[in-house]
Design a protein around this motif. Structure first.
Motif, mmCIF file in Angstrom:
data_model
loop_
_atom_site.group_PDB
_atom_site.id
_atom_site.type_symbol
_atom_site.label_atom_id
_atom_site.label_comp_id
_atom_site.label_asym_id
_atom_site.label_seq_id
_atom_site.Cartn_x
_atom_site.Cartn_y
_atom_site.Cartn_z
ATOM 1 N N GLY A 39 0.963 -1.593 0.203
ATOM 2 C CA GLY A 39 -0.490 0.467 -0.113
ATOM 3 C C GLY A 39 1.381 1.653 0.293
ATOM 4 N N ILE A 40 1.569 1.172 1.395
ATOM 5 C CA ILE A 40 2.860 2.276 1.003
ATOM 6 C C ILE A 40 3.360 3.107 -0.880
ATOM 7 N N GLU A 42 2.062 1.402 -3.532
ATOM 8 C CA GLU A 42 0.986 2.749 -4.634
ATOM 9 C C GLU A 42 0.711 3.720 -3.860
ATOM 10 N N THR A 43 1.083 4.092 -2.830
ATOM 11 C CA THR A 43 0.558 5.746 -2.764
ATOM 12 C C THR A 43 1.703 5.990 -3.307
ATOM 13 N N ALA A 44 2.891 6.610 -2.532
ATOM 14 C CA ALA A 44 3.986 6.998 -2.999
ATOM 15 C C ALA A 44 4.002 7.078 -5.389
ATOM 16 N N GLY A 46 1.665 6.087 -7.237
ATOM 17 C CA GLY A 46 0.438 6.892 -7.364
ATOM 18 C C GLY A 46 0.208 8.661 -7.641
ATOM 19 N N GLY A 47 1.367 8.955 -5.877
ATOM 20 C CA GLY A 47 1.312 10.566 -5.544
ATOM 21 C C GLY A 47 1.973 11.215 -6.476
ATOM 22 N N THR A 52 -2.544 6.229 -11.721
ATOM 23 C CA THR A 52 -2.782 5.122 -10.017
ATOM 24 C C THR A 52 -1.712 4.620 -11.235
ATOM 25 N N THR A 54 -0.632 0.320 -9.306
ATOM 26 C CA THR A 54 -0.675 -0.854 -8.658
ATOM 27 C C THR A 54 0.122 -1.578 -8.449
#
Length: 259
Positions: A39-40, A42-44, A46-47, A52, A54
């Motif tokens: 999750g970290i 993907e967030t890093a 994607g941000g 997006t 995955t």
């Protein structure tokens, strides 16, 4: 006073707690890999893009490589821009202590649409970063720990597909892009080569680029004052954007700038 049996039980409990703590420390990377790390990641990712991301799996290790598998990046129009695996050749202990050099490896596939104006769908992924960069005129500060460590990126068997938006649609594929990219002290050096294919036509592509003083202390691109020495060589490469596919038998382009 405590009886010997009670002291023995206390020692057993303390030893058990220490053992549990050691087990948690040793297996912390595996636990994080299975829970929060994906999750970290993907967030890093994607941000930092206008799209997006995955991630299929993350594998962490105190002393071995860090692996991020199945990184799929989707552009704002819903097209798949990348499906890659990334490996960082450093243990977590080395990362926590700070690296003198970052050694990484990437393999997988990239894909983009090429428009009539020469831009690609790759550009759409970085619109957000470009907008944020243009919103401030202040130069990027250097990282708190000092200058960004040198980067050495090994590129292995990356398939690059370029789809040209014309009638009839045509595709140029760099079938197996291999090479190396290094970033150190404001200098970017790239050496790449790949066989190419478009329909029944096959060829070869090679690029060598050295750009000096192109990055500031914060790692941002600073073209003013930069110098570039670049060579692009193609052999028997099809030109798919022509109305009738032509083939460049031999072409070498060399560019050098002083500032």
């Amino acid at each position: 006073m405590d009886s010997p049996s009670r002291r023995s039980r206390l020692l057993v409990v303390l030893a058990g707690l220490v053992l549990v703590a050691l087990v948690l420390v040793v297996f912390a990377p595996a636990i994080a890999s299975a829970t929060i790390a994906r999750g970290i990641a993907e967030t890093a990712i994607g941000g930092s893009i206008n799209g997006t991301a995955t991630v299929d799996a993350v594998r962490l290790s105190w002393f071995g490589d860090q692996e991020v598998r199945g990184v799929v990046i989707t552009d704002p129009n819903g097209g798949e821009a990348a499906d890659v695996d990334v490996t960082l050749h450093s243990g977590l202990l080395g990362l926590l202590g700070g690296l003198e050099r970052v050694d990484a490896h990437v393999t997988g596939a990239l894909s983009a649409d090429v428009r009539d104006d020469g831009t690609t769908s790759f550009h759409d992924l970085f619109e957000k970063a470009d907008a944020e960069a243009s919103s401030t005129s202040a130069p990027a500060p250097a990282p708190a720990g000092g200058a960004t460590p040198p980067l050495n990126l090994d590129i292995e068997d990356v398939e690059v597909t370029l789809r040209f938006q014309e009638e009839p649609p045509r595709t140029l594929v760099l079938e197996s892009l291999n090479g190396i990219a290094t970033v150190e002290a404001g200098t970017v050096e790239v050496h790449l080569a790949s066989p190419t294919k478009s329909g029944a036509l096959s060829g070869n592509f090679k690029a060598d680029v050295i750009a000096n003083d192109v990055l500031d202390a914060g790692g941002a691109i600073a073209p003013v004052g930069a110098t570039v020495d670049a060579t692009l060589a193609v052999q028997s490469v099809p030109v798919p954007f022509a109305k009738h596919v032509e083939q460049l038998e031999q072409l070498t382009i060399t560019a050098r700038t002083q500032d």
